[in-house]
Write an enzyme that holds these catalytic residues in place. Structure first.
Site, PDB file in Angstrom:
ATOM      1  N   GLU A 183       0.780  -1.229   0.000  1.00  6.85           N
ATOM      2  CA  GLU A 183       0.000   0.000   0.000  1.00  6.85           C
ATOM      3  C   GLU A 183       0.820   1.293   0.000  1.00  6.85           C
ATOM      4  OE1 GLU A 183      -3.472   0.161  -0.184  1.00  6.85           O
ATOM      5  OE2 GLU A 183      -3.130  -1.946  -0.686  1.00  6.85           O
ATOM      6  N   SER A 189     -50.038 -28.435  37.023  1.00  2.00           N
ATOM      7  CA  SER A 189     -49.768 -29.052  38.325  1.00  2.00           C
ATOM      8  C   SER A 189     -48.318 -28.992  38.766  1.00  2.00           C
ATOM      9  CB  SER A 189     -50.237 -30.508  38.305  1.00  2.00           C
ATOM     10  OG  SER A 189     -51.642 -30.554  38.269  1.00  2.00           O
TER      11      SER A 189
END
Length: 779
Positions: free
Chosen positions: A116, A391
């Site tokens: 770069e 229950s």
């Protein structure tokens, strides 16, 4: 005559031609004109330069280094399983994890600089020669070249926009010059490598290393480093997963970067040639959606809990938090695989909803969860939303009754229907009669509704006492003035009505599992939680969970309740859980809605180490299960799912037994519930002995008639008339498949014959010893 002498011959007058006459003047004039133009150009150039320099100076003085773009300051927040290592998910605006320059291998830094900005270490933030070189190359029609240095790229991404204007380029250059005066080259390179985009949603070299090679950046080798650097040229088109063309282009770029590195001297020519022959291997990276399947339900819970702890959305999405949860990969997989194994085939996820939660007794840590269908299809988490508890609430009724002085041997009305004081009727499943005096163990085994209603009415403020016990166990109240413990922190419908033990209230599987975990932990309750630790981006631990527990129920009470719930598994409606082959206790639940339709089916149970609750509901959570599911009882699919989940979750854990029951028997608030007293056993009289040894034959005396005998009405198969703890009763029950709705559970077996049988077997050696003694004495 004196004077000048004139030359001989006539005088000649010379005339100049027109051209000759003007040539000197025009030459002089032309030179003067060009001189003036040159001077003017120089002056204008100088003025332009001065103006340009002045403008640059003004801009340099007026343009400050701005604040970084917010999204490029963020870091991904990672969410981990309980081990703090295995990643569960993440929160991010951008997938970014910043690391120090020292953590990046030299091969990455060298490759990126070569690819770069080869003048990076020597330029002043901009590269004038590069700008001119790129301009001439572009003018000749070559491939478009950029002239931005690494510093300029960093500035453009971190501080500016991507617009292509002269203004932005000027700002970029000025900020680059300023930045390189304010920061070292190392700082700029570190920032760049933590910011730049590498494709696959990865910002920064650390995220890129994981996205392409499934490893940390520090572990990248030379070839992998060069690939990472090569991608910067065109992250999308050079991704090798995009096909042969992309892979071919990547290899070309990859070779060029290696060549540049060799020219720069950061690798040898031999290293470059060897590496250029072949790209590195790319592992298969799972690309599942971040929120797919159960992960989305978990991450949504984690985000909500972080917000409740005081963290902001900005911190969660971009603060780089490291969040360790309570979930274990083992328990999460157990929940998913257990559901898949046990659920009935042919039912759409859009209609059949299953919620599962596993909680660790003693800590409240939620270890596993199944929230229902794929999060991407529906965001409703049934492990939190819950349904009517049925229950499974009877466990709280047992706690309340024993605390008020009732014992497991005390008896209650088991016949159906039972008329309430207000004239309403309560029925057992199938309107089945279980006798007018059945003990608490039998009532729990077979989930006998009438017995639990009688139990509720026999207590002091029974409904309130049951709710209080449920709250202490870990089931949140009906309403909460502020955010309290629990997922969620309320249980809608948990009101003090006569039928509260039959489970009309809406309870989440997480809260139900936590309530049963209190029983498993000898009555010590702990608040449920899912976040163990939060570490900030700088490594500082910002939050550490502390277990919030308290003594909620006396240990002797929980030992008796656990005994009754063990009998439900061993011989009652929860026998499907016997397949776990582990000491376990639990309760089935089958609830009905206001229209009398079966709205939910449950099984909640526990070992000493883990507590799990399973819930099945349909549609919106309260639609008819009866006639839709092949079996709608809690003892069927929910109990089978519970077993499949716990078999996986308990694997490898040591076997731990429950404590022996205390068999408490206090001063009950009402009379008429005393344990059943059987008639006396027939008396045996000894015949006179004879001189020769022989075993005397006893004669039976008449059996006395009891003054009050329990009603034996329509005794169902498998139900014995033997009272508990009565060694003289020899009646043997047979297994049945009886289940109780409207709060009952599925599956069934005989009363408490196993306990009776154990005691009866214990008498045999004693009787033999007595007989042997008599024979010896006679002889």
């Amino acid at each position: 005559m004196s004077g000048k002498r004139r030359a001989a011959g006539p005088a000649v007058t010379k005339k100049q031609t027109p051209s000759a006459q003007g040539s000197g003047k025009e030459k002089s004039s032309g030179r003067s004109r060009w001189k003036k133009v040159g001077i003017a150009v120089l002056v204008l150039g100088l003025l332009g330069s001065l103006l340009g320099v002045g403008a640059f100076i003004v801009l340099y003085q007026t343009i400050d280094v701005p604040r970084p773009n917010e999204e490029f300051e963020t870091q991904t927040s990672f969410v981990y399983y309980a081990d703090g290592k295995q990643q569960l998910g993440q929160f991010a605006k951008q997938n970014r994890e910043s690391i120090n320059l020292e953590e990046m291998p030299d091969s990455v830094k060298d490759a990126v600089v070569a690819a770069e900005d080869r003048t990076f270490w020597t330029n002043r933030g901009i590269d004038p020669k590069g700008i001119v070189r790129a301009a001439f190359s572009n003018a000749r029609g070559n491939d478009t070249q950029g002239a931005s240095t690494i510093t300029q790229q960093y500035v453009k991404i971190l501080y500016l926009t991507q617009e292509r204007t002269l203004t932005r380029k000027v700002k970029e250059a000025i900020i680059s010059l300023k930045l390189q005066r304010e920061q070292s080259k190392e700082q700029i390179l570190e920032g760049y490598l933590n910011t730049i985009y590498f494709g696959r949603g990865a910002y920064g070299v650390q995220a890129a290393a994981k996205a392409y090679f499934d490893k940390d950046a520090a572990d990248l080798d030379l070839k992998e480093s060069v690939v990472i650097a090569s991608l910067l040229n065109d992250p999308n088109d050079l991704d090798p997963s995009n096909g042969k063309r992309s892979k071919k282009d990547l290899k070309s770029r990859y070779a060029a970067v290696l060549n540049d590195m060799a020219e720069e001297g950061t690798v040898s020519a031999d290293q470059a040639d060897k590496a250029a022959k072949k790209l590195p291997k790319f592992p298969e990276i799972e690309q599942d959606s971040q929120y797919g399947q159960q992960r989305g339900h978990v991450l949504t819970m984690v985000r909500k809990e972080l917000l409740d702890l005081g963290y902001t959305d900005e911190q969660i999405d971009g603060g780089g938090l490291r969040v360790t949860t309570t979930f274990t990969e083992k328990a999460m997989n157990a929940a998913v695989q257990g559901v898949v194994e046990a659920r009935p085939d042919g039912f759409s996820d859009k209609q059949l909803h299953i919620g599962v939660a596993t909680v660790e007794p003693g800590t409240g840590a939620i270890r596993g969860m199944f929230g229902g269908q794929d999060y991407l299809d529906s965001q409703l988490n049934w492990a939190v939303a819950g349904g009517q508890a049925g229950s499974t609430m009877k466990a709280a009724a047992l706690v309340a009754a024993i605390e008020q002085g009732f014992g497991l041997e005390d008896t209650f009305e088991g016949n159906s229907p039972l008329e309430l004081p207000d004239g309403n009727l309560v029925e057992n499943q199938g309107d089945e009669d279980w006798g007018s005096a059945i003990d608490m163990i039998t009532a729990t085994e077979h989930s006998v509704n009438t017995a639990f209603i009688d139990m509720t009415l026999s207590m002091d403020d029974g409904p309130d006492a049951i709710i209080d016990a449920a709250n202490r166990m870990g089931i949140p109240p009906s309403k909460a003035p502020k955010k309290g413990p629990g997922f969620p922190s309320t249980s809608p419908g948990l009101e003090p009505i006569t039928g509260v033990s039959l489970g009309n209230a809406t309870v989440s599987p997480i809260n139900m599992a936590n309530a049963y975990a209190t029983l498993a932990n000898d009555g010590v309750a702990a608040e449920p939680y899912i976040i163990e630790k939060v570490v900030l981006a700088n490594g500082e631990t910002d939050y550490q969970h502390k277990v919030d527990d308290s003594k909620a129920i006396e240990e002797d009470v929980t030992s008796d309740v656990s005994y009754a719930l063990q009998k439900n598994v061993q011989e009652g409606s929860g026998t499907a859980a016997l397949e776990l082959d582990w000491p376990s206790a639990g309760k089935t639940g089958t609830a009905t809605n206001g229209d009398g339709e079966v709205s939910s089916a449950w099984f909640a149970g526990y070992t000493r180490q883990l507590s799990t609750a399973v819930m099945y509901v349909r549609g919106k959570g309260n639609e008819q299960l009866q006639g839709w599911l092949p079996s709608y009882f809690g003892g069927a699919y929910p109990a089978e799912t519970w077993t499949a989940v716990m078999q996986r979750a308990m694997e490898g854990l040591p076997v731990e037994e429950f404590p022996e029951p205390a068999m408490l028997d206090g001063d009950a608030p009402t009379e008429g519930h005393e344990p059943y007293t059987p008639p006396p056993s027939p008396t045996r009289t000894q015949q006179p002995s004879t001189p020769k040894p022989s075993t005397p034959k006893p004669s039976e005396s008449p059996t006395p008639t009891p003054t009050e005998e329990p009603t034996k009405t329509n005794t169902p198969p498998g139900q014995t008339n033997c009272p508990p703890l009565n060694p003289s009763c020899d009646e043997t029950p047979t297994a049945t498949d009886t289940t109780t709705a409207a709060g009952g559970g599925g599956g069934g077996g005989g009363g408490n014959s196993a306990y009776v049988g154990d005691l009866a077997v214990g008498r045999v050696p004693v009787l033999l010893a007595v007989a042997a003694f008599r024979e010896w004495w006679i002889l």
